[in-house]
Design a protein around this motif. Structure first.
Motif, PDB file in Angstrom:
ATOM      1  N   GLN A   7       0.811  -1.206   0.000  1.00  0.00           N
ATOM      2  CA  GLN A   7       0.000   0.000   0.000  1.00  0.00           C
ATOM      3  C   GLN A   7       0.850   1.264   0.000  1.00  0.00           C
ATOM      4  OE1 GLN A   7      -3.039   0.548  -0.508  1.00  0.00           O
ATOM      5  NE2 GLN A   7      -3.215   2.685   0.100  1.00  0.00           N
ATOM      6  N   PHE A   8       2.011   1.202   0.616  1.00  0.00           N
ATOM      7  CA  PHE A   8       2.893   2.377   0.687  1.00  0.00           C
ATOM      8  C   PHE A   8       3.302   2.871  -0.695  1.00  0.00           C
ATOM      9  CE2 PHE A   8       7.367   3.887   0.792  1.00  0.00           C
ATOM     10  CZ  PHE A   8       7.141   5.106   1.414  1.00  0.00           C
ATOM     11  N   THR A   9       3.384   1.949  -1.672  1.00  0.00           N
ATOM     12  CA  THR A   9       3.851   2.330  -3.005  1.00  0.00           C
ATOM     13  C   THR A   9       2.860   3.220  -3.750  1.00  0.00           C
ATOM     14  OG1 THR A   9       2.886   0.381  -4.098  1.00  0.00           O
ATOM     15  CG2 THR A   9       5.101   0.155  -3.167  1.00  0.00           C
ATOM     16  N   TRP A  10       1.639   3.351  -3.248  1.00  0.00           N
ATOM     17  CA  TRP A  10       0.637   4.184  -3.914  1.00  0.00           C
ATOM     18  C   TRP A  10       0.480   5.547  -3.234  1.00  0.00           C
ATOM     19  CZ3 TRP A  10       0.039   1.909  -8.278  1.00  0.00           C
ATOM     20  CH2 TRP A  10       0.020   0.512  -8.358  1.00  0.00           C
ATOM     21  N   THR A  11       1.290   5.813  -2.238  1.00  0.00           N
ATOM     22  CA  THR A  11       1.171   7.078  -1.515  1.00  0.00           C
ATOM     23  C   THR A  11       2.013   8.163  -2.171  1.00  0.00           C
ATOM     24  OG1 THR A  11       3.014   6.536  -0.026  1.00  0.00           O
ATOM     25  CG2 THR A  11       0.813   5.830   0.654  1.00  0.00           C
ATOM     26  N   LYS A  12       1.673   9.419  -1.877  1.00  0.00           N
ATOM     27  CA  LYS A  12       2.434  10.555  -2.405  1.00  0.00           C
ATOM     28  C   LYS A  12       3.840  10.597  -1.823  1.00  0.00           C
ATOM     29  CE  LYS A  12      -1.529  13.498  -3.463  1.00  0.00           C
ATOM     30  NZ  LYS A  12      -2.206  14.808  -3.240  1.00  0.00           N
ATOM     31  N   LYS A  13       3.991  10.118  -0.602  1.00  0.00           N
ATOM     32  CA  LYS A  13       5.317  10.100   0.019  1.00  0.00           C
ATOM     33  C   LYS A  13       6.251   9.187  -0.750  1.00  0.00           C
ATOM     34  CE  LYS A  13       7.684   9.364   4.436  1.00  0.00           C
ATOM     35  NZ  LYS A  13       7.540   8.988   5.864  1.00  0.00           N
ATOM     36  N   PHE A  14       5.751   8.032  -1.202  1.00  0.00           N
ATOM     37  CA  PHE A  14       6.559   7.110  -1.992  1.00  0.00           C
ATOM     38  C   PHE A  14       6.973   7.759  -3.308  1.00  0.00           C
ATOM     39  CE2 PHE A  14       6.713   4.012  -5.456  1.00  0.00           C
ATOM     40  CZ  PHE A  14       7.675   3.128  -5.000  1.00  0.00           C
ATOM     41  N   GLU A  15       6.003   8.393  -3.994  1.00  0.00           N
ATOM     42  CA  GLU A  15       6.294   9.031  -5.278  1.00  0.00           C
ATOM     43  C   GLU A  15       7.298  10.170  -5.114  1.00  0.00           C
ATOM     44  OE1 GLU A  15       2.597  10.188  -6.963  1.00  0.00           O
ATOM     45  OE2 GLU A  15       1.985   8.140  -7.428  1.00  0.00           O
ATOM     46  N   ALA A  16       7.133  10.936  -4.031  1.00  0.00           N
ATOM     47  CA  ALA A  16       8.054  12.045  -3.797  1.00  0.00           C
ATOM     48  C   ALA A  16       9.468  11.543  -3.503  1.00  0.00           C
ATOM     49  CB  ALA A  16       7.559  12.898  -2.639  1.00  0.00           C
ATOM     50  N   THR A  17       9.562  10.374  -2.903  1.00  0.00           N
ATOM     51  CA  THR A  17      10.858   9.814  -2.545  1.00  0.00           C
ATOM     52  C   THR A  17      11.616   9.310  -3.765  1.00  0.00           C
ATOM     53  OG1 THR A  17      10.027   9.132  -0.370  1.00  0.00           O
ATOM     54  CG2 THR A  17      12.046   8.072  -1.153  1.00  0.00           C
ATOM     55  N   PHE A  18      10.894   8.660  -4.690  1.00  0.00           N
ATOM     56  CA  PHE A  18      11.566   8.000  -5.804  1.00  0.00           C
ATOM     57  C   PHE A  18      11.477   8.749  -7.127  1.00  0.00           C
ATOM     58  CE2 PHE A  18      10.853   4.544  -2.821  1.00  0.00           C
ATOM     59  CZ  PHE A  18      12.078   3.895  -2.861  1.00  0.00           C
ATOM     60  N   THR A  19      10.678   9.807  -7.201  1.00  0.00           N
ATOM     61  CA  THR A  19      10.585  10.567  -8.442  1.00  0.00           C
ATOM     62  C   THR A  19      11.739  11.538  -8.550  1.00  0.00           C
ATOM     63  OG1 THR A  19       8.171  10.451  -8.382  1.00  0.00           O
ATOM     64  CG2 THR A  19       9.153  12.097  -9.832  1.00  0.00           C
ATOM     65  N   PRO A  20      12.539  11.437  -9.612  1.00  0.00           N
ATOM     66  CA  PRO A  20      13.646  12.390  -9.773  1.00  0.00           C
ATOM     67  C   PRO A  20      13.120  13.770 -10.101  1.00  0.00           C
ATOM     68  CG  PRO A  20      13.419  11.037 -11.729  1.00  0.00           C
ATOM     69  CD  PRO A  20      12.460  10.474 -10.697  1.00  0.00           C
ATOM     70  N   GLN A  21      13.623  14.746  -9.416  1.00  0.00           N
ATOM     71  CA  GLN A  21      13.179  16.118  -9.642  1.00  0.00           C
ATOM     72  C   GLN A  21      14.068  16.778 -10.693  1.00  0.00           C
ATOM     73  OE1 GLN A  21      10.445  17.510  -8.302  1.00  0.00           O
ATOM     74  NE2 GLN A  21      10.074  15.498  -7.394  1.00  0.00           N
ATOM     75  N   LEU A  22      13.449  17.337 -11.699  1.00  0.00           N
ATOM     76  CA  LEU A  22      14.190  18.015 -12.760  1.00  0.00           C
ATOM     77  C   LEU A  22      14.742  19.325 -12.228  1.00  0.00           C
ATOM     78  CD1 LEU A  22      14.945  18.031 -15.783  1.00  0.00           C
ATOM     79  CD2 LEU A  22      12.818  19.287 -16.195  1.00  0.00           C
ATOM     80  N   LYS A  23      16.049  19.521 -12.394  1.00  0.00           N
ATOM     81  CA  LYS A  23      16.686  20.754 -11.942  1.00  0.00           C
ATOM     82  C   LYS A  23      16.433  21.838 -12.978  1.00  0.00           C
ATOM     83  CE  LYS A  23      20.325  18.393  -9.365  1.00  0.00           C
ATOM     84  NZ  LYS A  23      21.778  18.197  -9.224  1.00  0.00           N
ATOM     85  N   ARG A  24      15.583  22.760 -12.621  1.00  0.00           N
ATOM     86  CA  ARG A  24      15.252  23.828 -13.539  1.00  0.00           C
ATOM     87  C   ARG A  24      15.853  25.142 -13.054  1.00  0.00           C
ATOM     88  NH1 ARG A  24       9.995  21.432 -12.657  1.00  0.00           N
ATOM     89  NH2 ARG A  24       9.592  19.880 -14.263  1.00  0.00           N
ATOM     90  N   SER A  25      16.102  26.005 -13.963  1.00  0.00           N
ATOM     91  CA  SER A  25      16.660  27.300 -13.629  1.00  0.00           C
ATOM     92  C   SER A  25      15.672  28.095 -12.800  1.00  0.00           C
ATOM     93  CB  SER A  25      16.988  28.065 -14.921  1.00  0.00           C
ATOM     94  OG  SER A  25      17.352  29.389 -14.627  1.00  0.00           O
ATOM     95  N   THR A  26      16.213  28.852 -11.861  1.00  0.00           N
ATOM     96  CA  THR A  26      15.335  29.655 -11.016  1.00  0.00           C
ATOM     97  C   THR A  26      14.865  30.911 -11.726  1.00  0.00           C
ATOM     98  OG1 THR A  26      17.278  30.731 -10.079  1.00  0.00           O
ATOM     99  CG2 THR A  26      16.401  28.823  -8.898  1.00  0.00           C
ATOM    100  N   ALA A  27      15.542  31.267 -12.796  1.00  0.00           N
ATOM    101  CA  ALA A  27      15.140  32.453 -13.543  1.00  0.00           C
ATOM    102  C   ALA A  27      13.823  32.203 -14.250  1.00  0.00           C
ATOM    103  CB  ALA A  27      16.222  32.789 -14.573  1.00  0.00           C
ATOM    104  N   ARG A  28      12.877  33.095 -14.114  1.00  0.00           N
ATOM    105  CA  ARG A  28      11.569  32.948 -14.716  1.00  0.00           C
ATOM    106  C   ARG A  28      11.536  33.727 -16.033  1.00  0.00           C
ATOM    107  NH1 ARG A  28       8.096  30.667 -11.269  1.00  0.00           N
ATOM    108  NH2 ARG A  28       6.250  31.400 -12.392  1.00  0.00           N
TER     109      ARG A  28
END
Length: 239
Positions: free
Chosen positions: A92-113
């Motif tokens: 059941q843990f694999t369907w939680t947002k905490k699991f997704e946040a842990t294993f989803t790679p975050q794209l490093k985007r520029s802070t400039a808008r």
């Protein structure tokens, strides 16, 4: 004659776990056999499968032990129940947002808008989920808009690519799509005019540009669009 509750509760647990797995992976298997493109996030799907293998192994082992071994004593029954429950929660843990946040790679985007960018604050996984849902409800032309096109349009500067986003929606549906989007992802400064007019990247199914006044004034003419129910289901799943 004593009543054993264990087999009934474990059967419900197995139906839930395997049902959720089937609902999640069946569309991917379907696309595979039809030679269609499959969105597969190794960073999140592999850990999900691994935890399910561990959890289901313990669950099946406890069911086997309960049915084949004569269990006596409260301690043995407690261990059996506890191990089964731990296996269930591992799945059941694999369907939680905490699991997704842990294993989803975050794209490093520029802070400039940039002024020529939608400047969306949204994760890669959320974008992929949105793409899949739009395709599933036939609101996006998958032949003309790939996942890469979808990401390019929504994340990159408008002049950095040649991708276009082809929606299969009329004016009222586009208005509702925009409203549901900014409600679901409130930490964004996306404007309706930038999305449908200024960027020139979001097109109709026939390849033509949307008329901004048609989208803007849609609620006056049409209270509810013909794709309203589909859009509600899409963003309810994403929220």
């Amino acid at each position: 004659m004593s009543f054993d509750l264990f087999p009934y509760l474990t059967s419900i647990a197995f139906i839930y776990i395997y049902g959720r797995l089937a609902n999640h992976f069946a569309p991917k298997i379907y696309c595979y056999f039809l030679n269609e493109s499959i969105v597969w996030q190794k960073q999140i799907e592999k850990p999900r499968i691994f935890l399910h293998l561990i959890g289901l192994s313990f669950m099946h082992l406890m069911v086997y032990s309960n049915s084949s071994i004569e269990i006596t004593g409260l301690l043995i029954q407690f261990i059996t129940w506890l191990t089964f429950i731990l296996g269930f929660f591992a799945c059941q843990f694999t369907w939680t947002k905490k699991f997704e946040a842990t294993f989803t790679p975050q794209l490093k985007r520029s802070t400039a808008r940039s002024s020529e960018n939608f400047n969306l604050s949204i994760s890669d996984l959320q974008l992929i989920q949105l793409y899949n849902e739009l395709v599933r409800f036939d609101l996006l032309n998958q032949d003309l808009t790939t996942v890469e096109d979808f990401n390019n349009v929504l994340l990159k500067d408008w002049k950095e690519h040649n991708s276009k986003l082809h929606l299969k929606m009329d004016g009222p549906s586009c208005r509702e799509f925009y409203e549901y989007f900014i409600r679901t992802y409130p930490n964004n400064s996306l404007t309706m005019k930038n999305l449908f007019v200024t960027s020139k990247l979001v097109l109709r199914a026939d390849g033509k540009s949307y008329n901004y006044n048609t989208i803007k004034n849609a609620p006056i003419r049409t209270a509810v669009s013909k794709h309203n129910e589909s859009l509600i289901k899409i963003f309810r799943k994403l929220s």
